[in-house]
Motif scaffolding. Structure first.
Motif, PDB file in Angstrom:
ATOM      1  N   ALA A  52      21.026  32.032 -18.504  1.00 26.41           N
ATOM      2  CA  ALA A  52      21.237  33.056 -17.479  1.00 26.41           C
ATOM      3  C   ALA A  52      20.283  32.904 -16.301  1.00 26.41           C
ATOM      4  CB  ALA A  52      21.080  34.448 -18.095  1.00 26.41           C
ATOM      5  N   LEU A  53      19.042  32.501 -16.592  1.00 23.91           N
ATOM      6  CA  LEU A  53      18.066  32.388 -15.508  1.00 23.91           C
ATOM      7  C   LEU A  53      18.239  31.059 -14.788  1.00 23.91           C
ATOM      8  CD1 LEU A  53      14.765  33.906 -16.925  1.00 23.91           C
ATOM      9  CD2 LEU A  53      16.478  34.944 -15.455  1.00 23.91           C
ATOM     10  N   PRO A  54      18.069  31.073 -13.477  1.00 22.02           N
ATOM     11  CA  PRO A  54      18.246  29.825 -12.725  1.00 22.02           C
ATOM     12  C   PRO A  54      17.171  28.807 -13.085  1.00 22.02           C
ATOM     13  CG  PRO A  54      17.303  31.543 -11.337  1.00 22.02           C
ATOM     14  CD  PRO A  54      17.670  32.189 -12.629  1.00 22.02           C
ATOM     15  N   HIS A  55      17.587  27.592 -13.344  1.00 25.78           N
ATOM     16  CA  HIS A  55      16.587  26.546 -13.560  1.00 25.78           C
ATOM     17  C   HIS A  55      16.963  25.301 -12.778  1.00 25.78           C
ATOM     18  CE1 HIS A  55      19.337  26.926 -16.994  1.00 25.78           C
ATOM     19  NE2 HIS A  55      19.468  25.627 -16.920  1.00 25.78           N
ATOM     20  N   ALA A  56      16.045  24.927 -11.908  1.00 27.60           N
ATOM     21  CA  ALA A  56      16.267  23.725 -11.111  1.00 27.60           C
ATOM     22  C   ALA A  56      16.142  22.502 -12.005  1.00 27.60           C
ATOM     23  CB  ALA A  56      15.232  23.657  -9.998  1.00 27.60           C
ATOM     24  N   ASP A  57      16.543  21.348 -11.525  1.00 30.02           N
ATOM     25  CA  ASP A  57      16.433  20.152 -12.362  1.00 30.02           C
ATOM     26  C   ASP A  57      14.963  19.851 -12.656  1.00 30.02           C
ATOM     27  OD1 ASP A  57      17.841  18.402  -9.527  1.00 30.02           O
ATOM     28  OD2 ASP A  57      15.995  19.574  -9.701  1.00 30.02           O
ATOM     29  N   GLY A  58      14.731  19.352 -13.838  1.00 22.34           N
ATOM     30  CA  GLY A  58      13.350  19.164 -14.273  1.00 22.34           C
ATOM     31  C   GLY A  58      12.930  20.351 -15.116  1.00 22.34           C
ATOM     32  N   GLY A  59      13.717  21.437 -15.013  1.00 22.85           N
ATOM     33  CA  GLY A  59      13.439  22.608 -15.846  1.00 22.85           C
ATOM     34  C   GLY A  59      12.288  23.429 -15.323  1.00 22.85           C
ATOM     35  N   THR A  60      12.517  24.718 -15.153  1.00 23.45           N
ATOM     36  CA  THR A  60      11.411  25.568 -14.746  1.00 23.45           C
ATOM     37  C   THR A  60      10.940  26.367 -15.948  1.00 23.45           C
ATOM     38  OG1 THR A  60      12.752  27.452 -14.173  1.00 23.45           O
ATOM     39  CG2 THR A  60      12.428  25.808 -12.457  1.00 23.45           C
ATOM     40  N   VAL A  61       9.860  27.049 -15.751  1.00 25.75           N
ATOM     41  CA  VAL A  61       9.224  27.741 -16.869  1.00 25.75           C
ATOM     42  C   VAL A  61       9.698  29.188 -16.999  1.00 25.75           C
ATOM     43  CG1 VAL A  61       7.191  26.318 -16.676  1.00 25.75           C
ATOM     44  CG2 VAL A  61       7.292  28.447 -15.405  1.00 25.75           C
ATOM     45  N   TRP A  62      10.541  29.658 -16.086  1.00 26.58           N
ATOM     46  CA  TRP A  62      10.873  31.088 -16.077  1.00 26.58           C
ATOM     47  C   TRP A  62      11.542  31.602 -17.348  1.00 26.58           C
ATOM     48  CZ3 TRP A  62       7.642  32.792 -12.974  1.00 26.58           C
ATOM     49  CH2 TRP A  62       7.364  32.159 -11.758  1.00 26.58           C
ATOM     50  N   PRO A  63      12.516  30.879 -17.920  1.00 23.61           N
ATOM     51  CA  PRO A  63      13.130  31.425 -19.145  1.00 23.61           C
ATOM     52  C   PRO A  63      12.119  31.654 -20.270  1.00 23.61           C
ATOM     53  CG  PRO A  63      14.472  29.655 -18.255  1.00 23.61           C
ATOM     54  CD  PRO A  63      13.198  29.653 -17.464  1.00 23.61           C
ATOM     55  N   THR A  64      11.272  30.671 -20.527  1.00 22.32           N
ATOM     56  CA  THR A  64      10.308  30.807 -21.629  1.00 22.32           C
ATOM     57  C   THR A  64       9.273  31.886 -21.319  1.00 22.32           C
ATOM     58  OG1 THR A  64      10.615  28.462 -22.058  1.00 22.32           O
ATOM     59  CG2 THR A  64       8.795  29.521 -23.186  1.00 22.32           C
ATOM     60  N   LEU A  65       8.829  31.917 -20.056  1.00 24.93           N
ATOM     61  CA  LEU A  65       7.867  32.949 -19.666  1.00 24.93           C
ATOM     62  C   LEU A  65       8.481  34.336 -19.875  1.00 24.93           C
ATOM     63  CD1 LEU A  65       5.043  33.403 -18.370  1.00 24.93           C
ATOM     64  CD2 LEU A  65       6.181  33.515 -16.162  1.00 24.93           C
TER      65      LEU A  65
ATOM     66  N   ASP B  74       7.057  23.435 -21.990  1.00 25.11           N
ATOM     67  CA  ASP B  74       7.164  23.698 -20.550  1.00 25.11           C
ATOM     68  C   ASP B  74       5.977  23.094 -19.807  1.00 25.11           C
ATOM     69  OD1 ASP B  74       9.482  25.032 -20.734  1.00 25.11           O
ATOM     70  OD2 ASP B  74       8.668  27.029 -20.355  1.00 25.11           O
ATOM     71  N   ALA B  75       4.783  23.318 -20.359  1.00 24.84           N
ATOM     72  CA  ALA B  75       3.577  22.775 -19.738  1.00 24.84           C
ATOM     73  C   ALA B  75       3.643  21.248 -19.726  1.00 24.84           C
ATOM     74  CB  ALA B  75       2.337  23.254 -20.486  1.00 24.84           C
ATOM     75  N   GLY B  76       4.140  20.676 -20.827  1.00 27.47           N
ATOM     76  CA  GLY B  76       4.310  19.225 -20.912  1.00 27.47           C
ATOM     77  C   GLY B  76       5.311  18.728 -19.871  1.00 27.47           C
ATOM     78  N   GLY B  77       6.373  19.504 -19.662  1.00 28.88           N
ATOM     79  CA  GLY B  77       7.391  19.153 -18.678  1.00 28.88           C
ATOM     80  C   GLY B  77       6.810  19.145 -17.267  1.00 28.88           C
ATOM     81  N   LEU B  78       5.974  20.145 -16.974  1.00 28.02           N
ATOM     82  CA  LEU B  78       5.332  20.207 -15.659  1.00 28.02           C
ATOM     83  C   LEU B  78       4.414  19.002 -15.458  1.00 28.02           C
ATOM     84  CD1 LEU B  78       4.461  24.017 -15.475  1.00 28.02           C
ATOM     85  CD2 LEU B  78       6.089  22.803 -14.027  1.00 28.02           C
ATOM     86  N   LEU B  79       3.723  18.663 -16.534  1.00 27.16           N
ATOM     87  CA  LEU B  79       2.811  17.524 -16.497  1.00 27.16           C
ATOM     88  C   LEU B  79       3.588  16.221 -16.261  1.00 27.16           C
ATOM     89  CD1 LEU B  79      -0.269  17.505 -16.916  1.00 27.16           C
ATOM     90  CD2 LEU B  79       0.130  16.799 -19.279  1.00 27.16           C
ATOM     91  N   ALA B  80       4.721  16.110 -16.970  1.00 27.30           N
ATOM     92  CA  ALA B  80       5.532  14.887 -16.893  1.00 27.30           C
ATOM     93  C   ALA B  80       6.173  14.720 -15.526  1.00 27.30           C
ATOM     94  CB  ALA B  80       6.603  14.902 -17.976  1.00 27.30           C
ATOM     95  N   THR B  81       6.419  15.851 -14.825  1.00 26.83           N
ATOM     96  CA  THR B  81       7.049  15.752 -13.512  1.00 26.83           C
ATOM     97  C   THR B  81       6.007  15.755 -12.384  1.00 26.83           C
ATOM     98  OG1 THR B  81       7.421  18.157 -13.595  1.00 26.83           O
ATOM     99  CG2 THR B  81       9.277  16.741 -14.178  1.00 26.83           C
ATOM    100  N   GLY B  82       4.762  15.455 -12.775  1.00 27.69           N
ATOM    101  CA  GLY B  82       3.718  15.295 -11.767  1.00 27.69           C
ATOM    102  C   GLY B  82       3.201  16.590 -11.179  1.00 27.69           C
ATOM    103  N   GLN B  83       3.212  17.673 -11.975  1.00 31.87           N
ATOM    104  CA  GLN B  83       2.688  18.953 -11.484  1.00 31.87           C
ATOM    105  C   GLN B  83       1.590  19.481 -12.406  1.00 31.87           C
ATOM    106  OE1 GLN B  83       6.229  21.437  -9.910  1.00 31.87           O
ATOM    107  NE2 GLN B  83       7.122  20.153 -11.494  1.00 31.87           N
ATOM    108  N   PRO B  84       0.506  18.722 -12.549  1.00 30.39           N
ATOM    109  CA  PRO B  84      -0.545  19.109 -13.499  1.00 30.39           C
ATOM    110  C   PRO B  84      -1.202  20.452 -13.152  1.00 30.39           C
ATOM    111  CG  PRO B  84      -1.281  17.307 -12.098  1.00 30.39           C
ATOM    112  CD  PRO B  84       0.178  17.471 -11.852  1.00 30.39           C
ATOM    113  N   LEU B  85      -1.239  20.770 -11.853  1.00 27.25           N
ATOM    114  CA  LEU B  85      -1.858  22.031 -11.445  1.00 27.25           C
ATOM    115  C   LEU B  85      -1.036  23.213 -11.960  1.00 27.25           C
ATOM    116  CD1 LEU B  85      -4.135  23.393  -9.803  1.00 27.25           C
ATOM    117  CD2 LEU B  85      -2.559  23.431  -7.861  1.00 27.25           C
ATOM    118  N   TYR B  86       0.301  23.103 -11.821  1.00 23.51           N
ATOM    119  CA  TYR B  86       1.158  24.169 -12.319  1.00 23.51           C
ATOM    120  C   TYR B  86       1.072  24.285 -13.840  1.00 23.51           C
ATOM    121  CZ  TYR B  86       3.322  25.051  -7.788  1.00 23.51           C
ATOM    122  OH  TYR B  86       3.536  25.410  -6.490  1.00 23.51           O
ATOM    123  N   ALA B  87       0.964  23.127 -14.501  1.00 23.78           N
ATOM    124  CA  ALA B  87       0.828  23.140 -15.965  1.00 23.78           C
ATOM    125  C   ALA B  87      -0.448  23.876 -16.353  1.00 23.78           C
ATOM    126  CB  ALA B  87       0.806  21.711 -16.502  1.00 23.78           C
ATOM    127  N   ALA B  88      -1.523  23.604 -15.637  1.00 23.35           N
ATOM    128  CA  ALA B  88      -2.820  24.229 -15.934  1.00 23.35           C
ATOM    129  C   ALA B  88      -2.805  25.729 -15.619  1.00 23.35           C
ATOM    130  CB  ALA B  88      -3.925  23.535 -15.155  1.00 23.35           C
TER     131      ALA B  88
END
Lengths: 128, 147
Positions: free
Chosen positions: B33-46, B93-107
């Protein structure tokens, strides 16, 4: 529809496993520290990383069906955030504030270490 | 093990399984139901983790008070809420952020979930406590009674 059923089936098995492991660990350790929930969260994180890492190497694991059953259903339900949050608040409000902080850190760091181990072993396997 | 104990344990396990199936399906529904862009966002799990923490906070207060059915906690607390929320998905989710080059968002994502979920437990408990007090004060209610 099939995906939904696979998620439900994995979720049912994951929840029953979590209940069993939690009870077993609590019985064995008998402490106020929530080691049972800690165990399922760390084991589930290891398993998820193993599956996600394995999907890159073994095609069968990467299918939408096995993802729904094992990753979303089984690992999702084997681990829990609600009990983790509730136990942390309970520790904090019962006066064991340092225990509460320690519980959060140990769970998150333990989960990350387990996930790294799970993912790392699939990478290692791929090179064998 | 006696027959009665065995029957009781089977009922508890069935309640946990049924709740787990329902909670996981609901979680999957939220992720669709929640929008998720490609690469997956963290909103559903949050969302499921914070919402599930709010509900378990309320549920614990309400259950401590009412004449509870012995299968309510295994079904709702262990099954539905345990299946709805997820710790492995949170780390994934944090791993996904890390894998897509967004370590700051993961942290940022890791402490953010905790900083939202723990107050959610407290808010849920406070809301349930408030509702309980109001229903006790309300005239004409048969339950409660102690003042």
């Amino acid at each position: 529809m099939t995906t939904l059923l696979l998620v439900a089936l994995g979720g049912a098995v994951g929840a029953v496993l979590r209940y069993g492991i939690d009870r077993g660990v609590r019985h064995a350790r008998g402490s106020a520290f929530p080691w049972g929930t800690f165990t399922v969260n760390v084991v589930g994180s290891f398993l998820l990383a193993l599956l996600v890492g394995g999907a890159a190497t073994f095609d069968g694991l990467g299918s939408p069906g096995s993802r729904a059953l094992l990753v979303v259903g089984l690992c999702g339900a084997l681990t829990t955030f609600s009990t983790f949050g509730q136990d942390t608040v309970r520790l904090y409000t019962s006066g064991a504030r340092s225990h509460a902080v320690r519980y959060v850190l140990v769970t998150i760091l333990g989960g990350i270490a387990a996930a790294a181990l799970g993912f790392g072993s699939t990478v290692a396997l791929a090179y064998l | 093990m006696s027959k009665a104990v065995l029957a009781h344990r089977s009922r508890v396990l069935a309640a946990v399984a049924l709740g787990g199936a329902l909670g996981s399906t609901l979680r999957y529904g939220v992720s669709l139901a929640l929008p998720h862009a490609d690469g997956g966002t963290v909103w559903p799990t949050l969302t499921v983790n914070v919402l599930g923490c709010f509900v378990i906070g309320a549920f614990t207060v309400l259950l401590a008070e009412t004449e509870r059915h012995h299968l309510l906690r295994p079904f709702l607390g262990v099954g539905v809420l345990g299946g709805f929320t997820t710790f492995s998905g949170y780390l994934a989710d944090a791993g996904g952020l890390l894998a897509t080059g967004q370590p700051l968002y993961a942290a940022l994502y890791l402490p953010l979930t905790v900083l939202l979920a723990l107050p959610a437990v407290v808010c849920g408990a406070a809301l349930a406590g408030g509702l309980r007090t109001r229903s006790r004060r309300a005239p004409g209610t048969a339950t409660g009674g102690e003042s």
